[in-house]
Motif scaffolding. Structure first.
Motif, mmCIF file in Angstrom:
data_model
loop_
_atom_site.group_PDB
_atom_site.id
_atom_site.type_symbol
_atom_site.label_atom_id
_atom_site.label_comp_id
_atom_site.label_asym_id
_atom_site.label_seq_id
_atom_site.Cartn_x
_atom_site.Cartn_y
_atom_site.Cartn_z
ATOM 1 N N LEU A 1 0.819 -1.207 0.000
ATOM 2 C CA LEU A 1 0.000 0.000 0.000
ATOM 3 C C LEU A 1 0.858 1.264 0.000
ATOM 4 O O LEU A 1 0.527 2.251 -0.654
ATOM 5 C CB LEU A 1 -0.934 -0.020 1.210
ATOM 6 C CG LEU A 1 -2.042 -1.074 1.133
ATOM 7 C CD1 LEU A 1 -2.659 -1.307 2.513
ATOM 8 C CD2 LEU A 1 -3.107 -0.651 0.136
ATOM 9 N N LEU A 2 1.962 1.224 0.729
ATOM 10 C CA LEU A 2 2.886 2.358 0.701
ATOM 11 C C LEU A 2 3.464 2.536 -0.698
ATOM 12 O O LEU A 2 3.538 3.664 -1.212
ATOM 13 C CB LEU A 2 4.012 2.143 1.713
ATOM 14 C CG LEU A 2 3.639 2.301 3.187
ATOM 15 C CD1 LEU A 2 4.755 1.772 4.079
ATOM 16 C CD2 LEU A 2 3.350 3.766 3.522
ATOM 17 N N ASP A 3 3.854 1.441 -1.331
ATOM 18 C CA ASP A 3 4.406 1.510 -2.677
ATOM 19 C C ASP A 3 3.377 2.048 -3.675
ATOM 20 O O ASP A 3 3.742 2.661 -4.683
ATOM 21 C CB ASP A 3 4.887 0.131 -3.139
ATOM 22 C CG ASP A 3 6.135 -0.342 -2.414
ATOM 23 O OD1 ASP A 3 6.821 0.503 -1.802
ATOM 24 O OD2 ASP A 3 6.416 -1.561 -2.441
ATOM 25 N N ALA A 4 2.094 1.819 -3.387
ATOM 26 C CA ALA A 4 1.030 2.278 -4.282
ATOM 27 C C ALA A 4 0.668 3.745 -4.057
ATOM 28 O O ALA A 4 -0.160 4.296 -4.780
ATOM 29 C CB ALA A 4 -0.209 1.409 -4.096
ATOM 30 N N GLY A 5 1.283 4.372 -3.051
ATOM 31 C CA GLY A 5 1.074 5.799 -2.847
ATOM 32 C C GLY A 5 0.118 6.184 -1.752
ATOM 33 O O GLY A 5 -0.257 7.352 -1.636
ATOM 34 N N HIS A 6 -0.295 5.226 -0.915
ATOM 35 C CA HIS A 6 -1.237 5.526 0.159
ATOM 36 C C HIS A 6 -0.515 5.943 1.436
ATOM 37 O O HIS A 6 0.643 5.586 1.661
ATOM 38 C CB HIS A 6 -2.103 4.305 0.448
ATOM 39 C CG HIS A 6 -2.960 3.889 -0.707
ATOM 40 N ND1 HIS A 6 -4.015 4.635 -1.156
ATOM 41 C CD2 HIS A 6 -2.902 2.791 -1.509
ATOM 42 C CE1 HIS A 6 -4.588 4.026 -2.181
ATOM 43 N NE2 HIS A 6 -3.921 2.912 -2.423
ATOM 44 N N HIS A 7 -1.224 6.682 2.295
ATOM 45 C CA HIS A 7 -0.785 6.903 3.670
ATOM 46 C C HIS A 7 -1.208 5.678 4.469
ATOM 47 O O HIS A 7 -2.390 5.306 4.461
ATOM 48 C CB HIS A 7 -1.442 8.148 4.268
ATOM 49 C CG HIS A 7 -1.092 9.415 3.550
ATOM 50 N ND1 HIS A 7 0.100 10.069 3.742
ATOM 51 C CD2 HIS A 7 -1.779 10.141 2.641
ATOM 52 C CE1 HIS A 7 0.140 11.153 2.983
ATOM 53 N NE2 HIS A 7 -0.992 11.210 2.303
ATOM 54 N N VAL A 8 -0.276 5.046 5.156
ATOM 55 C CA VAL A 8 -0.593 3.800 5.849
ATOM 56 C C VAL A 8 -0.265 3.919 7.332
ATOM 57 O O VAL A 8 0.882 4.202 7.711
ATOM 58 C CB VAL A 8 0.175 2.609 5.242
ATOM 59 C CG1 VAL A 8 -0.229 1.314 5.948
ATOM 60 C CG2 VAL A 8 -0.111 2.494 3.745
ATOM 61 N N VAL A 9 -1.287 3.706 8.172
ATOM 62 C CA VAL A 9 -1.106 3.657 9.615
ATOM 63 C C VAL A 9 -0.831 2.204 9.991
ATOM 64 O O VAL A 9 -1.655 1.315 9.745
ATOM 65 C CB VAL A 9 -2.355 4.167 10.348
ATOM 66 C CG1 VAL A 9 -2.181 4.030 11.860
ATOM 67 C CG2 VAL A 9 -2.625 5.621 9.969
ATOM 68 N N LEU A 10 0.335 1.969 10.557
ATOM 69 C CA LEU A 10 0.784 0.631 10.921
ATOM 70 C C LEU A 10 0.431 0.375 12.381
ATOM 71 O O LEU A 10 0.999 0.998 13.284
ATOM 72 C CB LEU A 10 2.294 0.499 10.709
ATOM 73 C CG LEU A 10 2.828 0.984 9.349
ATOM 74 C CD1 LEU A 10 4.347 0.953 9.345
ATOM 75 C CD2 LEU A 10 2.262 0.134 8.228
ATOM 76 N N ALA A 11 -0.508 -0.535 12.615
ATOM 77 C CA ALA A 11 -0.972 -0.814 13.968
ATOM 78 C C ALA A 11 -0.574 -2.223 14.378
ATOM 79 O O ALA A 11 -0.599 -3.153 13.567
ATOM 80 C CB ALA A 11 -2.484 -0.650 14.057
ATOM 81 N N GLY A 12 -0.220 -2.374 15.644
ATOM 82 C CA GLY A 12 0.169 -3.675 16.179
ATOM 83 C C GLY A 12 0.729 -3.493 17.569
ATOM 84 O O GLY A 12 0.878 -2.368 18.051
ATOM 85 N N ARG A 13 1.069 -4.590 18.211
ATOM 86 C CA ARG A 13 1.517 -4.516 19.609
ATOM 87 C C ARG A 13 3.005 -4.248 19.758
ATOM 88 O O ARG A 13 3.447 -3.786 20.808
ATOM 89 C CB ARG A 13 1.151 -5.808 20.332
ATOM 90 C CG ARG A 13 -0.338 -5.976 20.553
ATOM 91 C CD ARG A 13 -0.679 -7.236 21.309
ATOM 92 N NE ARG A 13 -0.350 -8.444 20.551
ATOM 93 C CZ ARG A 13 -0.548 -9.670 20.995
ATOM 94 N NH1 ARG A 13 -1.059 -9.869 22.201
ATOM 95 N NH2 ARG A 13 -0.239 -10.716 20.247
ATOM 96 N N ASN A 14 3.784 -4.516 18.723
ATOM 97 C CA ASN A 14 5.238 -4.390 18.818
ATOM 98 C C ASN A 14 5.719 -3.211 17.982
ATOM 99 O O ASN A 14 5.769 -3.290 16.756
ATOM 100 C CB ASN A 14 5.903 -5.690 18.350
ATOM 101 C CG ASN A 14 7.389 -5.722 18.617
ATOM 102 O OD1 ASN A 14 8.081 -4.724 18.432
ATOM 103 N ND2 ASN A 14 7.896 -6.868 19.036
ATOM 104 N N SER A 15 6.064 -2.117 18.644
ATOM 105 C CA SER A 15 6.443 -0.901 17.915
ATOM 106 C C SER A 15 7.724 -1.085 17.110
ATOM 107 O O SER A 15 7.878 -0.497 16.030
ATOM 108 C CB SER A 15 6.601 0.280 18.886
ATOM 109 O OG SER A 15 7.584 -0.002 19.870
ATOM 110 N N VAL A 16 8.647 -1.919 17.610
ATOM 111 C CA VAL A 16 9.893 -2.156 16.877
ATOM 112 C C VAL A 16 9.602 -2.851 15.554
ATOM 113 O O VAL A 16 10.136 -2.477 14.502
ATOM 114 C CB VAL A 16 10.873 -2.997 17.730
ATOM 115 C CG1 VAL A 16 12.109 -3.354 16.915
ATOM 116 C CG2 VAL A 16 11.273 -2.236 18.990
#
Length: 251
Positions: free
Chosen positions: A28-43
């Protein structure tokens, strides 16, 4: 559709720190979108983003209503809208027949795989209903197990069947608000979670044998294409799988 036309879209991907979530987020990033990455492990989330200017890391636990609410509040504070939610976070859960499954492990699996989808969709729909222009798209990661289980997978299978019902309900209830909901059922994408399948997978007759896998970038490409569709078009269900895996009588 050009990259320029895609830039304005804001996408939340849960479980974005590894596996299919990482593949989809990067696609999605490669396609030009703004992407919010959610999950439990920030690293792990930072590893997915790789410093990309359109990647935003927001740690969240999808099984927690409070954590999910903070996630989507942060999205609207930063972007002012939400165009797409990809409900990807989940777990395989315990292995064993129904009588062997620990109730706490059952509850944890349902919390991650089903309740998490509900909580995220709940927050996303509230945003999509009221934003201008209104509407958006929700893509739920189902599984082939939402249709046909593997042996000893009762908790996982039941949770994914629940996702199927929730997807249909969201699709129906969201129509008048220009909200589309799809379920993508993925079979044997090559990730860390499925690494063992390529060597030995238990079959319904009790035997084990290796099963074919496929590159998860094809899942990412499929999600990008779904997001490109206008909101008067929906794909309720989509199955993508390794062609020779034993699912529809082949293999």
């Amino acid at each position: 559709m050009t990259i320029t036309e895609r830039v304005g879209r804001v996408v939340v991907v849960t479980g974005a720190g590894s596996g299919l979530g990482r593949a989809m987020a990067r696609g999605l990033l490669d396609a030009g979108h703004h992407v919010v990455l959610a999950g439990r492990n920030s690293v792990s989330l930072e590893g997915t983003g790789g410093g990309h200017e359109r990647a935003v890391v927001i740690p969240a636990d999808v099984s927690s209503p409070e954590s999910v609410h903070r996630l989507f509040t942060s999205v609207t504070e930063r972007f002012g809208r939400l165009d797409v939610l990809v409900n990807n976070a989940g777990t395989f859960g315990p292995s064993g027949s129904v009588d062997e499954i620990d109730p706490e492990a059952w509850n944890a699996t349902v919390a991650a795989n089903l309740t998490g989808v509900f909580l995220c969709a709940r927050e996303a729909i509230r945003i999509m209903k009221t934003q201008d222009p209104r509407g958006g798209r929700i893509i739920n990661n189902g599984s082939l197990s939402a249709h046909t289980p593997r042996p000893d997978s009762a908790a996982y299978t039941a949770s994914k069947h629940g996702v199927s019902g929730l997807t249909k309900s969201i699709s129906l209830d969201g129509r008048e608000f220009d909200i589309c909901c799809s379920q993508i059922d993925i079979g044997n994408a090559a990730t860390d979670m499925t690494a063992g399948i390529g060597h030995s997978a238990r079959q319904s007759d009790g035997t084990t044998k290796p099963e074919p896998t496929f590159d998860p970038r094809h899942v990412a490409d499929t999600v990008v294409q779904l997001i490109d569709l206008p909101l008067d078009v929906n794909v309720p269900t989509l199955t993508i799988m390794a062609n020779r895996m034993p699912y529809v009588g082949r293999g």
